[in-house]
Design an enzyme around this catalytic site. Structure first.
Site, short mmCIF file in Angstrom:
data_model
loop_
_atom_site.label_atom_id
_atom_site.label_comp_id
_atom_site.label_asym_id
_atom_site.label_seq_id
_atom_site.Cartn_x
_atom_site.Cartn_y
_atom_site.Cartn_z
CE LYS A 162 -12.91 -6.62 2.19
NZ LYS A 162 -11.43 -5.93 1.87
NE ARG A 193 -2.73 -6.93 -4.65
CZ ARG A 193 -3.47 -7.03 -3.68
NH1 ARG A 193 -2.89 -7.38 -2.56
NH2 ARG A 193 -4.88 -7.10 -3.58
CB SER A 222 -4.39 -6.52 4.02
OG SER A 222 -3.79 -5.34 3.82
CG HIS A 244 -1.90 -0.96 1.35
ND1 HIS A 244 -2.22 -1.86 2.43
CD2 HIS A 244 -2.86 -1.29 0.66
CE1 HIS A 244 -3.35 -2.60 2.30
NE2 HIS A 244 -3.88 -2.50 1.08
P1 ADP Z 1 -9.41 -4.38 -0.69
O1 ADP Z 1 -9.98 -4.70 0.63
O2 ADP Z 1 -10.60 -3.90 -1.72
O3 ADP Z 1 -8.59 -5.51 -1.06
P2 ADP Z 1 -7.12 -3.05 0.21
O4 ADP Z 1 -7.42 -2.39 1.47
O5 ADP Z 1 -6.50 -4.41 0.61
O6 ADP Z 1 -8.42 -3.25 -0.63
O7 ADP Z 1 -6.19 -2.23 -0.69
C1 ADP Z 1 -6.57 -1.18 -1.46
C2 ADP Z 1 -5.94 -1.05 -2.81
O8 ADP Z 1 -4.64 -1.56 -2.59
C3 ADP Z 1 -6.42 -2.29 -3.62
O9 ADP Z 1 -6.52 -1.71 -5.10
C4 ADP Z 1 -5.60 -3.26 -3.70
O10 ADP Z 1 -5.39 -4.03 -5.07
C5 ADP Z 1 -4.16 -2.22 -3.63
N1 ADP Z 1 -3.01 -3.22 -2.87
C6 ADP Z 1 -3.16 -3.79 -1.92
N2 ADP Z 1 -1.71 -4.62 -1.53
C7 ADP Z 1 -1.09 -4.42 -2.41
C8 ADP Z 1 0.18 -4.71 -2.76
N3 ADP Z 1 0.80 -5.49 -2.25
N4 ADP Z 1 0.87 -3.98 -4.05
C9 ADP Z 1 -0.02 -3.05 -4.87
N5 ADP Z 1 -1.37 -2.95 -4.43
C10 ADP Z 1 -1.98 -3.45 -3.30
#
Ligand code: ADP
Length: 169
Positions: free
Chosen positions: A41, A90, A128, A17
Site C-alpha cells: 500500500k 468491525r 483509516s 484503533h
Molecule cells: P489494515 O491495513 O490491515 O486494514 P489497519 O492498520 O487499518 O489494518 O488496522 C489494523 C487493525 O485494526 C485491523 O484488524 C483492523 O480491522 C482494525 N481496525 C481498524 N479500524 C478499526 C475500528 N474503527 N474499530 C475496530 N478495529 C479497527
C-alpha cells in the site's frame, strides 16, 4: 507474562484503533502496537511518522510499546516473544479477510492465535482509508482521530480548504 501484538498499518491511527488498543491493554500484561511498513500500500504517512503519532497518541496507556516492523508478521511475533495477535473486527465485511489472515498465520506458525476484539459501536464504520478520503476532500476528521493525528493531517493536507467546491454552487 502474557504479551500480545496488535499489528496494522495505522495510516493514520484512528479512535477505533485506540479503542481496540485500550481494550487489549486491559486483557494482557503488555501489548505491542506493531506499525507495519506496508510495501504494497502506498501510505499517506511514512513509517516513522505513523510510529511517532502512535507514540504520542498512546502516552497515557501504561503497558504498551510501539514498535515499527517490516518483516513477515510470524517472524516479528517470534522476535517479540509473543503468540497472541490482536485484530479489530468491525462489520461483517472484515470477517472473511481477517479469518484468512488468522488461519494463514497459524499455518505459518501453529503456536499463534488471533484474538478478535470489537470496538465501541461508534467506531464500527471508522477506517483509516475513510479518514484519509474525507480529509483529502477538505472534510473535518477531528472527531475520528487523536489530536496529534488531526494536527499532522492538517499540516500534510492543509484542510479545511477555503473554497471546498472550487467556486461552484
Ligand atoms: P489494515 O491495513 O490491515 O486494514 P489497519 O492498520 O487499518 O489494518 O488496522 C489494523 C487493525 O485494526 C485491523 O484488524 C483492523 O480491522 C482494525 N481496525 C481498524 N479500524 C478499526 C475500528 N474503527 N474499530 C475496530 N478495529 C479497527
Amino acid at each position: 507474562m502474557k504479551r500480545a501484538v496488535y499489528p496494522g498499518t495505522f495510516d493514520p491511527m484512528t479512535l477505533g484503533h485506540l479503542d481496540i488498543l485500550k481494550r487489549s491493554s486491559m486483557l494482557f500484561d503488555e501489548v505491542i502496537l506493531a506499525v507495519a511498513k506496508s510495501e504494497k500500500k502506498s501510505t499517506l504517512f511514512s513509517i516513522e511518522e505513523r510510529t511517532d503519532m502512535a507514540k504520542i497518541a498512546t502516552q497515557d496507556i501504561k503497558n504498551i510499546r510501539i514498535v515499527p516492523f517490516s518483516c513477515l508478521l510470524v517472524n516479528f511475533m517470534q522476535r517479540m516473544d509473543s503468540q497472541i495477535v490482536i485484530r479489530g473486527l468491525r462489520a461483517v465485511s472484515d470477517y472473511e479477510y481477517e479469518l484468512q489472515l488468522a488461519l494463514m498465520n497459524r499455518k505459518l506458525d501453529p503456536k499463534l492465535d488471533t484474538v478478535f476484539l470489537m470496538p465501541s459501536q461508534q467506531y464500527i464504520f471508522l477506517s483509516s482509508s475513510m479518514v484519509r478520503e474525507i480529509a483529502s476532500l477538505g472534510g473535518d476528521v477531528s472527531k475520528f482521530v487523536p489530536p496529534v493525528v488531526y494536527e499532522r493531517m492538517v499540516k500534510r493536507l492543509g484542510f479545511p480548504p477555503e473554497n471546498p467546491c472550487g467556486g461552484q454552487n
